[in-house]
Design a protein around this motif. Structure first.
Motif, PDB file in Angstrom:
ATOM      1  N   TYR A  11      50.955 -29.747   7.775  1.00 18.68           N
ATOM      2  CA  TYR A  11      49.955 -30.078   6.870  1.00 18.68           C
ATOM      3  C   TYR A  11      49.574 -31.418   6.288  1.00 18.68           C
ATOM      4  CZ  TYR A  11      46.994 -29.101   2.651  1.00 18.68           C
ATOM      5  OH  TYR A  11      46.530 -28.537   1.877  1.00 18.68           O
ATOM      6  N   ARG A  12      51.174 -32.206   6.259  1.00 13.09           N
ATOM      7  CA  ARG A  12      50.866 -33.671   5.798  1.00 13.09           C
ATOM      8  C   ARG A  12      50.085 -34.117   6.415  1.00 13.09           C
ATOM      9  NH1 ARG A  12      56.017 -32.223   2.760  1.00 13.09           N
ATOM     10  NH2 ARG A  12      55.310 -31.347   0.471  1.00 13.09           N
ATOM     11  N   VAL A  16      45.954 -33.682   4.884  1.00 17.09           N
ATOM     12  CA  VAL A  16      44.888 -32.878   4.627  1.00 17.09           C
ATOM     13  C   VAL A  16      45.636 -33.406   3.221  1.00 17.09           C
ATOM     14  CG1 VAL A  16      44.860 -30.275   3.720  1.00 17.09           C
ATOM     15  CG2 VAL A  16      44.635 -30.746   6.477  1.00 17.09           C
ATOM     16  N   VAL A  42      40.607 -34.990  -2.428  1.00 16.74           N
ATOM     17  CA  VAL A  42      41.064 -32.570  -2.848  1.00 16.74           C
ATOM     18  C   VAL A  42      42.458 -33.497  -4.110  1.00 16.74           C
ATOM     19  CG1 VAL A  42      42.515 -31.190  -2.470  1.00 16.74           C
ATOM     20  CG2 VAL A  42      40.524 -32.035  -0.679  1.00 16.74           C
TER      21      VAL A  42
ATOM     22  N   GLY B  18      50.000 -24.838   0.300  1.00 16.91           N
ATOM     23  CA  GLY B  18      48.858 -25.777   1.356  1.00 16.91           C
ATOM     24  C   GLY B  18      48.414 -25.117   2.714  1.00 16.91           C
ATOM     25  N   PRO B  19      49.475 -25.106   3.497  1.00 15.48           N
ATOM     26  CA  PRO B  19      49.763 -24.416   5.226  1.00 15.48           C
ATOM     27  C   PRO B  19      48.529 -23.129   4.950  1.00 15.48           C
ATOM     28  CG  PRO B  19      51.538 -24.897   4.696  1.00 15.48           C
ATOM     29  CD  PRO B  19      50.923 -24.888   3.414  1.00 15.48           C
ATOM     30  N   GLN B  22      45.498 -23.519   3.889  1.00 14.50           N
ATOM     31  CA  GLN B  22      44.165 -23.374   4.167  1.00 14.50           C
ATOM     32  C   GLN B  22      43.836 -22.514   5.526  1.00 14.50           C
ATOM     33  OE1 GLN B  22      42.313 -26.680   4.159  1.00 14.50           O
ATOM     34  NE2 GLN B  22      43.912 -26.653   1.973  1.00 14.50           N
ATOM     35  N   GLN B  43      38.397 -20.904  -2.233  1.00 20.86           N
ATOM     36  CA  GLN B  43      39.194 -21.729  -2.247  1.00 20.86           C
ATOM     37  C   GLN B  43      39.990 -22.246  -3.808  1.00 20.86           C
ATOM     38  OE1 GLN B  43      38.947 -25.980  -1.225  1.00 20.86           O
ATOM     39  NE2 GLN B  43      41.357 -26.485  -1.131  1.00 20.86           N
TER      40      GLN B  43
END
Lengths: 154, 141
Positions: A11-12, A16, A42, B18-19, B22, B43
């Motif tokens: 993810y990082r 994002v 964000v 987070g993952p 998303q 979201q």
């Protein structure tokens, strides 16, 4: 590394979540300090504690800070950010200063309305330069009123 | 409930949020429930629900699992977030006092979603939204 940690790493690396970058850039303009939030659009649960720590630390180091937080680059925020803003607001007040916000997009403004926080924070609808002028003018008026109240008492 | 089009389960760490968030958003977009450029409120609800489950429900204990499921029933999308915590009743969560630090996540979810319920036995927060209804509501500006 457990699976979820792998996922977070991915993810990082996708860019994002930018946890290590400076999220807010401060600039002193006369009596007011502008804080431009550069959160890569964000502000969410992943970087909110960094946001709170950075702004909170700046406020505590600068007693009496008149801080205008500029949201024009922020496209999204969650309730965790509202919590951090309340902490920052409290820290500003304790130091004799104040926090105001500007350039919120329509969705973010709606979040403040739903949670009634539009009644707690002074939020300028316009862009930063315009908001800065209004903030400065309100400080001058407040200073004049204080001066006149002293004259009246004498 | 019909077969979910999205299922994800993970240990309760904030890094894992987070993952999953998303992936869930991508899935909502792929299935036509949310427009790509109008995903703000979807979201927001997903994040608030998942963070609540990880943080308040499972108290960030990685050995406790959070599961996110999404399924469609006609014109309704059902989003369920399961945790292993003590549970709560969304109806009993009032709008917080102005300067109170926490408690706004569930208020935001209630505003955005058609129906919000919590099943105490299954420890599951269920949110129901109409196709693109969440965008229309959000975009009433």
């Amino acid at each position: 590394m457990p699976g979820d940690a792998h996922a977070a790493q991915r993810y990082r690396s996708q860019g994002v979540c930018k946890v290590s970058e400076t999220l807010v850039e401060f600039e002193v303009r006369g009596a007011i300090t502008i804080g431009v939030i550069k959160a890569g659009s964000v502000l969410d649960a992943m970087n909110v504690s960094q946001f709170g720590a950075q702004v909170g630390s700046y406020v505590r180091q600068n007693t009496g800070l008149r801080l205008l937080l500029d949201f024009h680059l922020v496209e999204y925020l969650s309730s965790a950010v509202l919590t951090e803003l309340l902490r920052v607001n409290q820290a500003c007040k304790e130091g004799g200063g104040e926090l105001r916000l500007c350039a919120l997009n329509a969705d973010i403004k709606k979040v403040f309305e739903i949670t009634n926080l539009d009644k707690l924070f002074t939020i300028y609808p316009g862009p930063m330069e315009e908001s800065l002028i209004k903030f400065a003018r309100s400080l001058s008026i407040a200073a004049e009123e204080t001066a006149w109240s002293h004259v009246t008492k004498e | 409930m019909t077969k979910p089009f999205f299922v994800e389960q993970f240990g309760s760490t904030m890094d894992a949020v987070g993952p999953v968030l998303q992936a869930a958003l991508r899935s909502l977009i792929e299935h036509g429930w949310v427009e790509p450029d109008q995903k703000f409120y979807a979201q927001l609800c997903l994040e608030e629900a998942i963070v609540n489950a990880v943080d308040h429900g499972n108290e960030c204990d990685p050995s406790k699992q959070v599961r996110v499921e999404m399924a469609e029933e006609g014109d309704i999308c059902i989003i369920r977030v399961f945790d292993e915590g003590r549970g709560f009743s969304p109806c009993e969560v009032n709008q917080p006092q102005l300067e109170q630090l926490n408690g706004r996540g569930i208020c935001l979810i209630r505003w955005c979603m058609e129906i919000v319920t919590y099943d105490k036995e299954r420890k599951c927060l269920e949110m129901r939204m109409r196709r693109k209804g969440i965008d229309r509501k959000g975009c009433a500006k």
